[in-house]
Design a protein around this motif. Structure first.
Motif: not given
Length: 240
Positions: A82-83, A90-92, A158-159, A234-236
């Motif tokens: 994520f850095l 984009g990474a996901l 998600l988990v 959710v991740a964001k």
């Protein structure tokens, strides 16, 4: 492209994806071969009878896809990812693309391996790929595995925890939908269950009359895409 290259290196530089690929292919071919040897009364004939092991191989591929996400969370590598891509989308998406393509290739190898073995084990059966239906029943396994990997990656995002995510994807793909379809009140909703739609895509013409296979596939892919979009959103919003 740099994200895709990085995710490819991550996926291919560890042993677990290779083991999962081998087990997925072996499981798919193995279950199909047992069915063909014993001549079980499955109700499937022709080319479709060579693909009865796709479900078990799909489960293994979904475990591989889940681990591709949850392992990064467990060891903290996801922070580095994520850095490199602060917006995270984009990474996901790159991770999903690489894992899904790998899953699709595993599905194709397993499906055509099962079909080729069927030519040996059932020499009297008509297993020729005459038209689009037969090609869909074999080549479509790769597409189903690809979309199934998208589901698994989304659940992993998600988990985040390996045990919970793997348990969820296996329960969902192998048990939950089949159990719901057996409940009288849910029978009419069975065709709207995503993995049931995937089954209808592969076996249309064998399981029911009037099934539109590509509509079923489009629905399966749409649900997978919606789940992935929700997972990325959710991740964001939360800490890595």
């Amino acid at each position: 492209m740099s994200f895709i290259a990085a995710e490819r290196i991550k996926l291919t530089s560890t042993r677990s994806p290779w083991w999962c690929a081998a087990v997925g292919v072996a499981a798919t071919i193995g279950v199909a071969s047992v069915s063909m040897i014993t001549g079980d009364e499955t109700g499937f004939t022709g080319v479709a009878s060579t693909q009865l092991g796709y479900g078990l191989g799909m489960a293994v591929v979904m475990v591989m896809a889940t681990l591709a996400v949850t392992t990064e969370y467990s060891v903290g590598m996801i922070r580095t990812t994520f850095l490199a891509g602060p917006k995270r989308t984009g990474a996901l998406l790159a991770k999903t693309f690489v894992v899904a393509i790998g899953a699709g290739l595993i599905g194709l190898l397993a499906a055509f391996g099962s079909w080729a073995l069927g030519l040996i084990l059932m020499p009297d059966a008509d297993l020729a790929l005459h038209g689009s239906a037969e090609w869909r029943q074999v080549g479509g396994v790769g597409l189903v595995y690809l979309v199934s990997a998208v589901f698994a990656v989304a659940v992993g995002i998600l988990v985040r925890h390996t045990a919970g995510a793997v348990s969820l994807v296996l329960t969902w793909a192998l048990m939950l939908e089949q159990l719901l379809a057996l409940i009288p009140g849910f029978k009419s909703l069975a065709e709207w269950l995503p993995f049931e739609a995937a089954k209808q895509f592969l076996l249309a013409g064998q399981t029911s009359e009037g099934t539109q296979p590509w509509v079923a596939m489009a629905y399966f892919a749409a649900v997978g895409g919606a789940l992935l979009a929700a997972a990325i959103a959710v991740a964001k919003r939360r800490d890595a």
